[in-house]
Design a protein around this motif. Structure first.
Motif, PDB file in Angstrom:
ATOM      1  N   LYS A 169       1.020  -1.288  -0.045  1.00 57.31           N
ATOM      2  CA  LYS A 169      -0.044  -0.142   0.033  1.00 57.31           C
ATOM      3  C   LYS A 169       0.704   1.371  -0.047  1.00 57.31           C
ATOM      4  O   LYS A 169       0.334   2.287  -0.322  1.00 57.31           O
ATOM      5  CB  LYS A 169      -0.899  -0.157   1.096  1.00 57.31           C
ATOM      6  CG  LYS A 169      -1.831  -1.148   1.250  1.00 57.31           C
ATOM      7  CD  LYS A 169      -2.850  -1.089   2.357  1.00 57.31           C
ATOM      8  CE  LYS A 169      -3.929  -1.963   2.417  1.00 57.31           C
ATOM      9  NZ  LYS A 169      -4.627  -2.193   3.730  1.00 57.31           N
ATOM     10  N   VAL A 170       2.079   1.186   0.411  1.00 57.89           N
ATOM     11  CA  VAL A 170       2.857   2.381   0.608  1.00 57.89           C
ATOM     12  C   VAL A 170       4.282   2.312  -0.502  1.00 57.89           C
ATOM     13  O   VAL A 170       4.184   3.105  -1.317  1.00 57.89           O
ATOM     14  CB  VAL A 170       3.272   2.622   2.132  1.00 57.89           C
ATOM     15  CG1 VAL A 170       3.966   3.893   2.254  1.00 57.89           C
ATOM     16  CG2 VAL A 170       2.229   2.593   2.866  1.00 57.89           C
ATOM     17  N   ILE A 171       5.081   1.463  -0.273  1.00 56.97           N
ATOM     18  CA  ILE A 171       6.363   1.392  -1.177  1.00 56.97           C
ATOM     19  C   ILE A 171       6.116   1.380  -2.561  1.00 56.97           C
ATOM     20  O   ILE A 171       6.621   1.887  -3.423  1.00 56.97           O
ATOM     21  CB  ILE A 171       7.212   0.325  -0.279  1.00 56.97           C
ATOM     22  CG1 ILE A 171       7.619   0.671   0.884  1.00 56.97           C
ATOM     23  CG2 ILE A 171       8.583   0.423  -1.349  1.00 56.97           C
ATOM     24  CD1 ILE A 171       8.472  -0.212   1.671  1.00 56.97           C
ATOM     25  N   ASN A 172       5.283   0.302  -2.619  1.00 55.22           N
ATOM     26  CA  ASN A 172       4.982   0.064  -4.168  1.00 55.22           C
ATOM     27  C   ASN A 172       4.207   1.107  -4.875  1.00 55.22           C
ATOM     28  O   ASN A 172       4.309   1.138  -6.045  1.00 55.22           O
ATOM     29  CB  ASN A 172       4.238  -1.263  -4.216  1.00 55.22           C
ATOM     30  CG  ASN A 172       4.873  -2.668  -3.941  1.00 55.22           C
ATOM     31  OD1 ASN A 172       6.020  -2.577  -3.664  1.00 55.22           O
ATOM     32  ND2 ASN A 172       4.153  -3.773  -3.934  1.00 55.22           N
ATOM     33  N   LYS A 173       3.583   1.916  -4.217  1.00 57.48           N
ATOM     34  CA  LYS A 173       2.970   3.171  -4.831  1.00 57.48           C
ATOM     35  C   LYS A 173       3.768   4.186  -4.476  1.00 57.48           C
ATOM     36  O   LYS A 173       3.165   5.414  -4.863  1.00 57.48           O
ATOM     37  CB  LYS A 173       1.814   3.170  -4.100  1.00 57.48           C
ATOM     38  CG  LYS A 173       0.537   2.152  -4.468  1.00 57.48           C
ATOM     39  CD  LYS A 173      -0.505   2.321  -3.653  1.00 57.48           C
ATOM     40  CE  LYS A 173      -1.633   0.987  -3.852  1.00 57.48           C
ATOM     41  NZ  LYS A 173      -2.943   1.175  -3.559  1.00 57.48           N
ATOM     42  N   SER A 174       4.951   4.084  -4.085  1.00 51.32           N
ATOM     43  CA  SER A 174       6.111   5.495  -4.193  1.00 51.32           C
ATOM     44  C   SER A 174       5.139   6.433  -3.063  1.00 51.32           C
ATOM     45  O   SER A 174       5.506   7.815  -3.381  1.00 51.32           O
ATOM     46  CB  SER A 174       6.187   5.859  -5.394  1.00 51.32           C
ATOM     47  OG  SER A 174       6.769   4.962  -6.194  1.00 51.32           O
ATOM     48  N   LEU A 175       4.775   5.995  -2.012  1.00 49.72           N
ATOM     49  CA  LEU A 175       4.086   6.999  -1.306  1.00 49.72           C
ATOM     50  C   LEU A 175       5.022   7.201   0.309  1.00 49.72           C
ATOM     51  O   LEU A 175       4.755   8.042   1.121  1.00 49.72           O
ATOM     52  CB  LEU A 175       2.648   6.241  -0.633  1.00 49.72           C
ATOM     53  CG  LEU A 175       1.709   6.320  -1.792  1.00 49.72           C
ATOM     54  CD1 LEU A 175       0.230   6.030  -1.425  1.00 49.72           C
ATOM     55  CD2 LEU A 175       1.431   8.009  -2.402  1.00 49.72           C
ATOM     56  N   SER A 212       0.953  -0.677  10.391  1.00 51.72           N
ATOM     57  CA  SER A 212       0.064  -0.087   9.460  1.00 51.72           C
ATOM     58  C   SER A 212      -0.997   1.074   9.905  1.00 51.72           C
ATOM     59  O   SER A 212      -1.123   1.890   9.335  1.00 51.72           O
ATOM     60  CB  SER A 212      -1.009  -1.272   9.139  1.00 51.72           C
ATOM     61  OG  SER A 212      -0.334  -2.286   8.391  1.00 51.72           O
ATOM     62  N   VAL A 213      -1.028   1.037  11.538  1.00 47.51           N
ATOM     63  CA  VAL A 213      -1.972   2.064  11.990  1.00 47.51           C
ATOM     64  C   VAL A 213      -1.059   3.574  12.164  1.00 47.51           C
ATOM     65  O   VAL A 213      -1.332   4.564  11.883  1.00 47.51           O
ATOM     66  CB  VAL A 213      -2.275   1.779  13.327  1.00 47.51           C
ATOM     67  CG1 VAL A 213      -3.143   2.870  14.040  1.00 47.51           C
ATOM     68  CG2 VAL A 213      -3.279   0.403  13.329  1.00 47.51           C
ATOM     69  N   GLN A 214       0.387   3.265  12.572  1.00 47.36           N
ATOM     70  CA  GLN A 214       1.031   4.567  12.732  1.00 47.36           C
ATOM     71  C   GLN A 214       1.503   5.103  11.215  1.00 47.36           C
ATOM     72  O   GLN A 214       1.738   6.147  11.147  1.00 47.36           O
ATOM     73  CB  GLN A 214       2.385   3.981  13.457  1.00 47.36           C
ATOM     74  CG  GLN A 214       2.384   3.560  14.875  1.00 47.36           C
ATOM     75  CD  GLN A 214       1.663   4.721  15.649  1.00 47.36           C
ATOM     76  OE1 GLN A 214       2.082   5.802  15.601  1.00 47.36           O
ATOM     77  NE2 GLN A 214       0.727   4.330  16.354  1.00 47.36           N
ATOM     78  N   CYS A 215       1.541   4.183  10.209  1.00 49.73           N
ATOM     79  CA  CYS A 215       2.044   4.976   8.924  1.00 49.73           C
ATOM     80  C   CYS A 215       1.035   6.063   8.578  1.00 49.73           C
ATOM     81  O   CYS A 215      -0.220   5.764   8.233  1.00 49.73           O
ATOM     82  CB  CYS A 215       2.087   3.675   7.807  1.00 49.73           C
ATOM     83  SG  CYS A 215       2.582   4.484   6.171  1.00 49.73           S
ATOM     84  N   PRO A 216       1.549   7.306   8.215  1.00 48.48           N
ATOM     85  CA  PRO A 216       0.717   8.274   7.798  1.00 48.48           C
ATOM     86  C   PRO A 216       0.088   8.260   6.381  1.00 48.48           C
ATOM     87  O   PRO A 216      -0.578   8.961   5.966  1.00 48.48           O
ATOM     88  CB  PRO A 216       1.368   9.445   8.025  1.00 48.48           C
ATOM     89  CG  PRO A 216       2.919   9.042   8.026  1.00 48.48           C
ATOM     90  CD  PRO A 216       3.037   7.719   8.532  1.00 48.48           C
ATOM     91  N   ARG A 217       0.832   7.228   5.517  1.00 49.90           N
ATOM     92  CA  ARG A 217       0.237   7.102   4.030  1.00 49.90           C
ATOM     93  C   ARG A 217      -0.633   6.298   3.773  1.00 49.90           C
ATOM     94  O   ARG A 217      -1.225   5.993   2.907  1.00 49.90           O
ATOM     95  CB  ARG A 217       1.605   6.590   3.438  1.00 49.90           C
ATOM     96  CG  ARG A 217       2.877   7.989   3.576  1.00 49.90           C
ATOM     97  CD  ARG A 217       2.289   8.967   2.813  1.00 49.90           C
ATOM     98  NE  ARG A 217       3.347   9.995   2.477  1.00 49.90           N
ATOM     99  CZ  ARG A 217       3.058  11.375   2.096  1.00 49.90           C
ATOM    100  NH1 ARG A 217       2.010  11.802   1.546  1.00 49.90           N
ATOM    101  NH2 ARG A 217       4.193  12.081   1.856  1.00 49.90           N
ATOM    102  N   ILE A 218      -0.706   5.081   4.851  1.00 42.80           N
ATOM    103  CA  ILE A 218      -1.738   4.070   4.503  1.00 42.80           C
ATOM    104  C   ILE A 218      -3.311   4.641   4.816  1.00 42.80           C
ATOM    105  O   ILE A 218      -3.615   5.271   5.812  1.00 42.80           O
ATOM    106  CB  ILE A 218      -1.627   2.869   5.677  1.00 42.80           C
ATOM    107  CG1 ILE A 218      -0.298   2.155   4.968  1.00 42.80           C
ATOM    108  CG2 ILE A 218      -2.971   1.888   5.675  1.00 42.80           C
ATOM    109  CD1 ILE A 218       0.109   0.913   5.850  1.00 42.80           C
ATOM    110  N   ARG A 219      -4.038   4.496   3.894  1.00 45.72           N
ATOM    111  CA  ARG A 219      -5.473   4.701   3.890  1.00 45.72           C
ATOM    112  C   ARG A 219      -6.468   3.439   4.002  1.00 45.72           C
ATOM    113  O   ARG A 219      -6.126   2.769   2.729  1.00 45.72           O
ATOM    114  CB  ARG A 219      -5.829   5.772   2.950  1.00 45.72           C
ATOM    115  CG  ARG A 219      -5.017   7.046   3.109  1.00 45.72           C
ATOM    116  CD  ARG A 219      -5.517   7.728   4.319  1.00 45.72           C
ATOM    117  NE  ARG A 219      -4.868   9.161   4.631  1.00 45.72           N
ATOM    118  CZ  ARG A 219      -3.668   9.297   5.270  1.00 45.72           C
ATOM    119  NH1 ARG A 219      -3.209   8.215   5.722  1.00 45.72           N
ATOM    120  NH2 ARG A 219      -3.368  10.511   5.376  1.00 45.72           N
TER     121      ARG A 219
END
Length: 228
Positions: A169-175, A212-219
């Motif tokens: 959800k984050v790295i593969n999407k360059s977020l 996952s909960v702490q990551c500010p980029r995951i939605r």
């Protein structure tokens, strides 16, 4: 007076320890908590009806009828049902449990509470911090839905939460912005920062969902829909 109950299913009691560490904080911050049920902390045989908040710790053993009945009963009795800790929220290490082992050979299949009954909130962590328990209870009593929104989203969509989320959800999407919040939150140190990006050791990831909960980029899905 606010009625709070703590119920324990298949878990290691780590969440219970965190709950006991909140006693002074709950008394200072809230002042009106009535712990009406806890298998360890209160001399009560059954969960009373019409409890304001039930903190349910542990995953549900699908081959244990009593565990299933307890989960369903808690949903009926609670105004707010909280999946307390990673086992209840996402399955955690019980996802790796196998049957035929001592001392519980019948416990061969587990599911997080969030997949068995509808939970209003889920608090991640293995175990969750005493501060997070106090903060969620306080926000629930005050009706602070903005603060509770991530916990409500985790209760709906977080049952598959693990370190792999960071990759998909984050790295593969360059977020990823390299903040390191995921590594700081991981209780088993399965997440490390390498070249400014998180690296996941799948061998020691316990699927607690803390990163996952702490990551500010995951939605989660509902939040994405709101943004779009």
């Amino acid at each position: 007076m606010v009625k709070v109950a703590h119920v324990q299913l298949s878990s290691c009691c780590g969440c219970l320890v965190s709950l006991t560490d909140t006693y002074e904080k709950l008394l200072d911050v809230l002042g009106a908590i009535d712990l009406v049920y806890s298998q360890t902390l209160a001399d009560v045989r059954e969960v009373p009806d019409d409890v304001d908040i039930i903190l349910l710790e542990g995953s549900v053993c699908l081959s244990d009828h009593h565990a299933l009945e307890t989960a369903l009963a808690c949903r009926e009795k609670a105004k707010i049902l909280v999946a307390l800790g990673a086992c209840a929220a996402s399955g955690n290490i019980t996802r790796f449990s196998r049957g035929g082992q001592m001392s519980k050979p019948v416990h061969d299949a587990f599911a997080p509470l969030t997949e068995v009954v509808k939970c209003d909130l889920a608090i991640p962590g293995c175990p969750p911090s005493p501060e997070s328990i106090v903060a969620v209870i306080t926000a629930a009593l005050e009706g602070d839905m903005d603060y509770l929104e991530p916990y409500a989203e985790l209760a709906k969509y977080g049952s598959e939460a693990c370190g792999c989320d960071l990759i998909v959800k984050v790295i593969n999407k360059s977020l990823c912005m390299g903040c390191g919040a995921c590594a700081a939150a991981c209780p088993t140190r399965a997440v490390t920062m390498e070249c400014g990006r998180p690296a996941i050791d799948k061998e020691i990831c316990i699927k607690c969902g803390a990163c996952s909960v702490q990551c500010p980029r995951i939605r989660f899905p509902e939040l994405i829909e709101k943004i779009e």
